[in-house]
Design a protein around this motif. Structure first.
Motif, short mmCIF file in Angstrom:
data_model
loop_
_atom_site.label_atom_id
_atom_site.label_comp_id
_atom_site.label_asym_id
_atom_site.label_seq_id
_atom_site.Cartn_x
_atom_site.Cartn_y
_atom_site.Cartn_z
N GLY A 1 0.79 -1.23 0.00
CA GLY A 1 0.00 0.00 0.00
C GLY A 1 0.82 1.28 0.00
N HIS A 2 2.01 1.20 -0.54
CA HIS A 2 2.82 2.44 -0.60
C HIS A 2 3.46 2.60 -1.98
N MET A 3 4.08 3.76 -2.17
CA MET A 3 4.85 3.99 -3.39
C MET A 3 6.26 4.39 -2.98
N VAL A 4 7.22 4.10 -3.88
CA VAL A 4 8.61 4.46 -3.61
C VAL A 4 8.87 5.83 -4.25
N CYS A 5 9.41 6.76 -3.45
CA CYS A 5 9.67 8.11 -3.95
C CYS A 5 11.17 8.36 -4.02
N ALA A 6 11.66 8.68 -5.23
CA ALA A 6 13.09 8.95 -5.41
C ALA A 6 13.26 10.39 -5.88
N ARG A 7 13.90 11.19 -5.04
CA ARG A 7 14.08 12.61 -5.36
C ARG A 7 15.27 12.82 -6.28
N ARG A 8 15.11 13.70 -7.26
CA ARG A 8 16.20 14.00 -8.20
C ARG A 8 17.34 14.74 -7.51
N ASP A 9 17.03 15.43 -6.41
CA ASP A 9 18.07 16.22 -5.75
C ASP A 9 18.91 15.37 -4.80
N GLY A 10 18.72 14.05 -4.86
CA GLY A 10 19.73 13.21 -4.25
C GLY A 10 19.44 12.63 -2.88
N ALA A 11 18.33 13.00 -2.27
CA ALA A 11 18.03 12.43 -0.95
C ALA A 11 17.69 10.94 -1.09
N GLU A 12 17.70 10.21 0.00
CA GLU A 12 17.37 8.78 0.03
C GLU A 12 15.94 8.54 -0.47
N LYS A 13 15.73 7.32 -0.96
CA LYS A 13 14.37 6.94 -1.34
C LYS A 13 13.49 6.86 -0.09
N THR A 14 12.23 7.25 -0.24
CA THR A 14 11.30 7.13 0.89
C THR A 14 10.03 6.43 0.43
N PHE A 15 9.26 5.97 1.39
CA PHE A 15 7.98 5.32 1.08
C PHE A 15 6.84 6.24 1.52
N VAL A 16 5.86 6.38 0.67
CA VAL A 16 4.69 7.19 1.01
C VAL A 16 3.46 6.32 0.80
N PRO A 17 2.54 6.30 1.79
CA PRO A 17 1.32 5.51 1.63
C PRO A 17 0.52 5.99 0.42
N LEU A 18 0.01 5.07 -0.37
CA LEU A 18 -0.77 5.43 -1.54
C LEU A 18 -2.02 6.22 -1.16
N SER A 19 -2.50 5.99 0.04
CA SER A 19 -3.70 6.69 0.49
C SER A 19 -3.44 8.18 0.73
N GLU A 20 -2.18 8.55 0.83
CA GLU A 20 -1.85 9.97 1.04
C GLU A 20 -0.97 10.48 -0.09
N ALA A 21 -1.16 9.94 -1.29
CA ALA A 21 -0.24 10.22 -2.39
C ALA A 21 -0.09 11.72 -2.68
N ALA A 22 -1.21 12.40 -2.90
CA ALA A 22 -1.12 13.80 -3.32
C ALA A 22 -0.47 14.66 -2.25
#
Lengths: 476, 476
Positions: B359-380
């Motif tokens: 129930g989450h998505m993987v978020c990878a920032r272009r500015d170089g920070a670590e990948k994080t997980f965000v719940p799909l229910s709070e995507a926006a």
């Protein structure tokens, strides 16, 4: 009162001197001014704001249809123009030419773009390689230049603003379908944003775009019964892809030329709005593109609470996304009524002490309906409803007017009588250039578009069998 | 993997060959292409979309500050240019000139506008009559032309796009205050929309706009430590109002000349973004102006439910006003990662079967920070928060970098060492042109702006008393 009367009298009578009425209206409402170089115009803020609204509405529609905006150079080498024979023949006589730059004479003269098929075609030739690159759909918002001896602001100026869409497809069918589709986008926009009915259809060889296989136009009827070409779409076949080497490797491995099309509307549309809807008091602007949709005029502005209530009303409407202006200047209400009527604001709200007591506002529509009262507690919803009614009424009125002024003709005499009476004339045409030229000579009218419902039996000029039924009209 | 590696290797190394890195990045990410005429560029959809976002953000700010948009003619009679002596001296060498139009030689040659003070001044001279007409605040979005021998896309091209604001006030104080105010608008925009720290201040006589009393600039530090002039505002005094007869009847009945100012930013800002934030992998675009803020890359796209979930996520983000793209092409995820990194998309979302289970998505920032997980229910909400964090981080990183690379110099040798090391150099200046020229000759650096905090004691060139503390740098 004398002052107010004088104000309105500054505009020529719309029925007896329409050309002067037009000039008076565009200048006095500060839509536009003449530029210092002959043939040029300055688009003033009130006129430019209409263009911004037109741009926003179109831009959303283009993007929905898969178009992306881009920007191509203003200056085009003369040698590009000559690569498509018909194209250069059509445009060479009206281009402006840069011969010197950076203090030196240029090796090759450069045209200021009259349209961008040639330079965009050159870039597409470089970018398109495979069927995977197709379709290409791009649009450009830009200035273009076509040298003119006479100046009619918005209608005929050497420089004007426009959008030009340019697409490439793998097949003729797709390119033709897109040509039709964008014509329908134009028509829908004319109806829903300009409240302007149009007649659309294919144009004759004589009237088509220089270099096109087929041109389709939308024509609108102006107050004097003349036609204004308000937008065109062009199926270009392989004329430009062959001239500019727009080739792709298809799925079957074969090298093929793309099929291109283009389409454009310009600041002419502002002229179309003015001459479709204007009346003896000046502009009547369609709510979807009016820079000011609602003007609030305080009555007995010095009475306690009036200005505050007007300001609160203004803020409430602005927050609801309505383009609203509060006229709290020193002028009398009567003066303000005349001024904002001349400027074509679709809805005037009057608010005075008595209205405040009764908890309503007075709504006066520019399109002539009776004044109505709307509760202040429902101001935004009420205004939205009225603006929608104004739009609908403006469209229906213009449509009824146009339809009542389309007549049929069986002979050149009837055709002449028709256009003399300020009508569009439906008539048969055999398809030969000589008969089309004869209509121009006899009635100073040109073929505008083919009627998709072909019912005429004989050519209006020669009496032979009619191949098309054509709308003829005098045109701007 | 070989394919992916090759993809990244197409860009030159940012540290060892920055000019080639820049050219590679602008061409390979399809921001821009070279036009067929030397010195010209084509702004492709990915580049133009950045400009559209810049326009939208600025336009709202200008309107908040009382500006209305208008459009003035492209062609300016040569005689207008010569009315303000310094102005013509500055611009005449780089104008493009139209000598022929409509098949005839023109009586007077016409310049393609390099800037519009002269033609707008002419119209203001006609429109302004009374103190009631003041202030005038107008802005124009337009193309301008300044002939160039070399081409650096966005930085140095013969034609570019810009906005130019032009105002008239009754008093010098108001015009000077507006010049400062619009500089602050530029600075705020640079920070909040481009995540770009800038140094602002007045320019020397040598570096000012041709015809201005005073020019203020905002300078940004590029990756190589060179400065890019990113926007300028000009207090024009009465130079143009006297040349173009911009006179008004004041409240006291006296005829007075107005005080004018102007300001402009251009498509150069796109170059500024690229060279402020870019890294070894390509573009890093600031979220407020990035054409695509979020790209969704499906993982194991053929597994049941993955593409549907990605599409649903995309629709949800788009509805929340986020500019999002779903990359459902055939390419491998690794290929996609590289491509969208090179294109500078601020946030990549990866979504695969395992993520869906959890129930989450993987978020990878272009500015170089670590990948994080965000719940799909709070995507926006999650995406909005991350984009805000990216913006802040990009700004702080660039600011820290710039601040760490500002050094002081007491001598020309120190100044040279400073700019050789990729720094901005703060140094004293006596105020004389010879000493400023000497800096250029000795260190190939120019004065950028005055430091408002004047602390230097002696001139870096002659050792006499310092009248200003100046930021010197090599510049684009």
């Amino acid at each position: 009162m004398a002052k107010e009367k004088q104000f309105v009298e500054q505009i020529a009578d719309i029925e007896t001197d329409f050309p002067q009425w037009y000039t008076d209206v565009v200048l006095k409402t500060k839509l536009v001014d003449y530029g210092p170089v002959k043939g040029t115009m300055v688009i003033r803020p009130y006129g430019y704001a209409i263009w911004e609204n037109i741009q926003r509405e179109f831009d959303a529609r283009f993007k929905t249809n898969g178009y992306e905006n881009a920007y191509f150079p203003l200056l085009i080498p003369m040698s590009f123009m000559t690569k498509e024979a018909e194209h250069v023949e059509g445009f060479a006589p009206e281009v402006a030419v840069v011969t010197h730059a950076g203090g030196e004479k240029l090796a090759e003269p450069l045209c200021v773009r009259p349209t961008s098929e040639t330079i965009i075609g050159t870039m597409y030739g470089k970018w398109v390689e495979s069927w995977r690159d197709l379709p290409v759909r791009m649009n450009q918002w830009a200035n273009v230049m076509r040298w003119e001896k006479t100046t009619r602001p918005f209608l005929r100026t050497s420089e004007f603003l426009w959008q030009e869409g340019h697409s490439v497809f793998a097949t003729a069918e797709e390119a033709e379908a897109e040509t039709q589709k964008m014509l329908r986008v134009y028509e829908e926009f004319a109806k829903n944003c300009l409240c302007m009915p149009v007649i659309t259809g294919r144009k004759t060889e004589k009237e088509k775009f220089a270099g096109a296989v087929a041109t389709y136009g939308m024509e609108a009827m102006m107050h004097d019964g003349k036609s204004l070409q308000s937008g065109t779409t062009h199926y270009l076949g392989q004329n430009f892809s062959k001239a500019f080497d727009i080739k792709f490797t298809d799925k079957d491995g074969a090298q093929k030329y793309g099929h291109t099309m283009s389409f454009g509307v310009s600041t002419r549309l502002i002229g179309a709005i003015i001459m479709t809807h204007g009346d003896e008091r000046g502009l009547v602007l369609p709510p979807p593109v009016a820079p000011v949709q609602v003007v609030i005029v305080p009555i007995a502005a010095k009475k306690e609470g009036v200005l505050e209530a007007c300001a609160a009303l203004k803020n409430g409407l602005a927050e609801a996304g309505i383009r609203v202006k509060l006229d709290d200047s020193d002028n009398s209400p009567g003066w303000k009524f005349n001024e904002w009527e001349m400027k074509g604001v679709p809805l005037r709200i009057e608010l005075g002490p008595r209205d405040l007591e009764e908890g309503h506002m007075v709504c006066a529509r520019r399109d002539g309906a009776e004044k109505t009262f709307v509760p202040l507690s429902e101001a935004a919803a009420g205004v939205r409803r009225i603006l929608a009614e104004v739009s609908e009424n403006m469209y229906e009125k213009a449509k009824a007017r146009m339809e009542s002024r389309i007549v049929n003709a069986q002979s050149l005499e009837e055709l002449l009588r028709g256009v003399d009476g300020g009508n569009f004339v439906r008539a048969g045409w055999c398809g030969c250039r000589a008969c089309e030229d004869k209509v121009k000579e006899f009635a100073q009218a040109t073929s505008r578009v083919f009627d998709q419902t072909h019912t005429a039996k004989t050519c209006v000029t020669c009496g032979k069998e009619a191949v098309h039924t054509v709308f003829f009209a005098r045109a701007y």
